[in-house]
Design a protein around this motif. Sequence first.
Motif, PDB file in Angstrom:
ATOM      1  N   SER A  74      44.675  32.792  32.515  1.00 58.63           N
ATOM      2  CA  SER A  74      45.004  34.505  32.167  1.00 58.63           C
ATOM      3  C   SER A  74      45.378  34.482  31.112  1.00 58.63           C
ATOM      4  O   SER A  74      46.272  34.013  30.226  1.00 58.63           O
ATOM      5  N   ARG A  75      45.548  35.903  29.745  1.00 60.17           N
ATOM      6  CA  ARG A  75      45.890  35.866  28.556  1.00 60.17           C
ATOM      7  C   ARG A  75      47.637  36.461  28.614  1.00 60.17           C
ATOM      8  O   ARG A  75      48.556  35.264  28.024  1.00 60.17           O
ATOM      9  N   GLU A  76      47.559  36.825  30.418  1.00 57.35           N
ATOM     10  CA  GLU A  76      49.151  37.019  30.226  1.00 57.35           C
ATOM     11  C   GLU A  76      49.913  35.521  30.594  1.00 57.35           C
ATOM     12  O   GLU A  76      51.047  36.090  30.479  1.00 57.35           O
ATOM     13  N   GLU A  77      48.590  34.804  31.074  1.00 57.13           N
ATOM     14  CA  GLU A  77      49.616  33.919  31.816  1.00 57.13           C
ATOM     15  C   GLU A  77      49.957  32.694  31.057  1.00 57.13           C
ATOM     16  O   GLU A  77      50.498  32.180  30.450  1.00 57.13           O
ATOM     17  N   ARG A  78      48.976  32.684  30.254  1.00 60.92           N
ATOM     18  CA  ARG A  78      48.338  31.419  28.829  1.00 60.92           C
ATOM     19  C   ARG A  78      50.230  32.246  27.514  1.00 60.92           C
ATOM     20  O   ARG A  78      50.911  31.555  27.157  1.00 60.92           O
ATOM     21  N   LEU A  79      50.396  32.932  27.525  1.00 64.51           N
ATOM     22  CA  LEU A  79      51.186  34.113  26.419  1.00 64.51           C
ATOM     23  C   LEU A  79      52.642  33.255  27.154  1.00 64.51           C
ATOM     24  O   LEU A  79      52.959  32.917  26.066  1.00 64.51           O
ATOM     25  N   ALA A  80      52.842  34.055  28.213  1.00 66.15           N
ATOM     26  CA  ALA A  80      54.032  33.641  28.762  1.00 66.15           C
ATOM     27  C   ALA A  80      54.404  31.914  28.783  1.00 66.15           C
ATOM     28  O   ALA A  80      55.520  31.378  28.232  1.00 66.15           O
ATOM     29  N   ILE A 136      52.493  24.738  18.238  1.00 68.91           N
ATOM     30  CA  ILE A 136      52.347  25.821  18.869  1.00 68.91           C
ATOM     31  C   ILE A 136      52.738  27.382  18.269  1.00 68.91           C
ATOM     32  O   ILE A 136      52.055  28.487  18.713  1.00 68.91           O
ATOM     33  N   GLU A 137      53.900  27.706  17.329  1.00 70.45           N
ATOM     34  CA  GLU A 137      54.005  28.906  16.568  1.00 70.45           C
ATOM     35  C   GLU A 137      52.567  28.993  15.886  1.00 70.45           C
ATOM     36  O   GLU A 137      52.058  30.801  16.115  1.00 70.45           O
ATOM     37  N   ALA A 142      49.919  32.172  17.222  1.00 70.79           N
ATOM     38  CA  ALA A 142      49.577  32.918  16.068  1.00 70.79           C
ATOM     39  C   ALA A 142      47.612  33.238  16.633  1.00 70.79           C
ATOM     40  O   ALA A 142      47.544  34.499  16.387  1.00 70.79           O
ATOM     41  N   GLY A 143      47.686  32.675  18.508  1.00 68.75           N
ATOM     42  CA  GLY A 143      46.418  32.980  18.305  1.00 68.75           C
ATOM     43  C   GLY A 143      46.024  34.393  19.479  1.00 68.75           C
ATOM     44  O   GLY A 143      45.113  34.923  19.265  1.00 68.75           O
ATOM     45  N   PHE A 144      47.153  34.741  19.757  1.00 69.46           N
ATOM     46  CA  PHE A 144      47.869  35.800  20.523  1.00 69.46           C
ATOM     47  C   PHE A 144      47.271  37.473  18.983  1.00 69.46           C
ATOM     48  O   PHE A 144      47.098  38.466  20.630  1.00 69.46           O
ATOM     49  N   ARG A 145      47.305  37.361  18.544  1.00 69.19           N
ATOM     50  CA  ARG A 145      47.166  38.831  17.344  1.00 69.19           C
ATOM     51  C   ARG A 145      48.463  39.260  18.082  1.00 69.19           C
ATOM     52  O   ARG A 145      48.145  40.138  17.945  1.00 69.19           O
ATOM     53  N   ASP A 146      49.465  39.085  18.353  1.00 72.63           N
ATOM     54  CA  ASP A 146      50.556  40.310  18.328  1.00 72.63           C
ATOM     55  C   ASP A 146      51.843  39.342  18.004  1.00 72.63           C
ATOM     56  O   ASP A 146      52.620  38.484  18.528  1.00 72.63           O
ATOM     57  N   GLY A 215      48.704  42.920   9.880  1.00 72.77           N
ATOM     58  CA  GLY A 215      47.907  43.436  10.403  1.00 72.77           C
ATOM     59  C   GLY A 215      47.927  44.604  11.529  1.00 72.77           C
ATOM     60  O   GLY A 215      46.866  44.999  11.929  1.00 72.77           O
ATOM     61  N   ALA A 216      49.073  44.012  12.184  1.00 73.77           N
ATOM     62  CA  ALA A 216      49.089  44.413  13.452  1.00 73.77           C
ATOM     63  C   ALA A 216      49.520  46.446  13.281  1.00 73.77           C
ATOM     64  O   ALA A 216      49.460  47.094  14.389  1.00 73.77           O
ATOM     65  N   TYR A 217      50.323  46.390  11.955  1.00 72.63           N
ATOM     66  CA  TYR A 217      51.423  47.223  12.153  1.00 72.63           C
ATOM     67  C   TYR A 217      50.944  48.044  10.397  1.00 72.63           C
ATOM     68  O   TYR A 217      51.520  48.961  10.100  1.00 72.63           O
ATOM     69  N   GLY A 218      50.831  47.749   9.702  1.00 76.29           N
ATOM     70  CA  GLY A 218      50.737  48.002   8.762  1.00 76.29           C
ATOM     71  C   GLY A 218      49.960  49.407   8.141  1.00 76.29           C
ATOM     72  O   GLY A 218      50.098  50.371   7.259  1.00 76.29           O
ATOM     73  N   SER A 219      48.687  49.939   9.288  1.00 76.64           N
ATOM     74  CA  SER A 219      47.893  50.854   9.012  1.00 76.64           C
ATOM     75  C   SER A 219      48.950  53.020   9.554  1.00 76.64           C
ATOM     76  O   SER A 219      48.548  53.328   9.609  1.00 76.64           O
ATOM     77  N   ALA A 220      49.607  51.859  10.336  1.00 72.86           N
ATOM     78  CA  ALA A 220      50.913  52.940  11.351  1.00 72.86           C
ATOM     79  C   ALA A 220      52.472  53.619  10.809  1.00 72.86           C
ATOM     80  O   ALA A 220      52.466  54.497  11.281  1.00 72.86           O
ATOM     81  N   ALA A 221      52.437  53.070   9.594  1.00 74.65           N
ATOM     82  CA  ALA A 221      53.253  53.766   8.509  1.00 74.65           C
ATOM     83  C   ALA A 221      52.494  55.007   8.565  1.00 74.65           C
ATOM     84  O   ALA A 221      51.607  54.893   7.800  1.00 74.65           O
TER      85      ALA A 221
END
Length: 276
Positions: A74-80, A136-137, A142-146, A215-221
Amino acid sequence: MRFTIALCLVLACAWAPKAAQQNPPPPAPLTNFEEILDVYVRDGLVYYRALKVERGRLDRYVGSLAETAIDASSREERLAFWLNAYNALVLKTVIDHYPIPRQTKDYPDRSIRQIPGAFERIQHRVGRRMVTLDQIEQTILAGFRDPRVYLAIGRGAMGSGRLRSEPFAPGQIETQLSEVAAECVNRAQCIEIDRASNHVAISSIFSWRSADFIGAYGSAAGDAFASRSPIERAVLALVEPKLLATEKAVLAQNQFKADFKPFDWSLNDLTGRGGR
């Protein structure tokens, strides 16, 4: 009858090595890495000297990463998995060369950057592939988009995100990454707001990975920061909700100067600081 039993034993012995190859041993339990972090890490600093002397558990954990089949998880398992792998490999890289001899004047003494190719050339077998820390970085994480992952990895340096005293766990990964982002506000290495000089100093990590943070936060300001650069807006959107009221007041005036501080590559070593 005896012949039949003997034949079965021969076949079993011949088959066993192949079966072992097809079914590699399971990875070391996550508790192994948990014990390493709990014993040798304090507030992001590492007892590198003690860890090198008592490195057996770390070597076993890193060895277990080599043949772990993670891609179908799963995504969570791969990310961890990849966050823990990165942090464990940084620890291994440091103790493999500790105490780190000086190679260049470009970085502080004993810095991980004094190890030739520490990030871009030294390869490690992880998840059944050969990768460098940079791969890895810059590719896998980077592929997790977070972009919070860039604050979660310990680069073996004072300027990096604080190395946690616990591993990342699939069932807790969202909470843990939220905590990582929240910690940024309280660490001068991440962001520092000087009310007296009306100045905001931001970690270079944000500029290195600006596209991801934008990409993740630019539009939230808020509209109040519309005149700011996209990366400044992204940083403000990430940290502003967690700031003190007095700090928010400084930002609200939108008269502050913001820039990126040089990254501190000093080794995050606790050895000799009252530790072991």
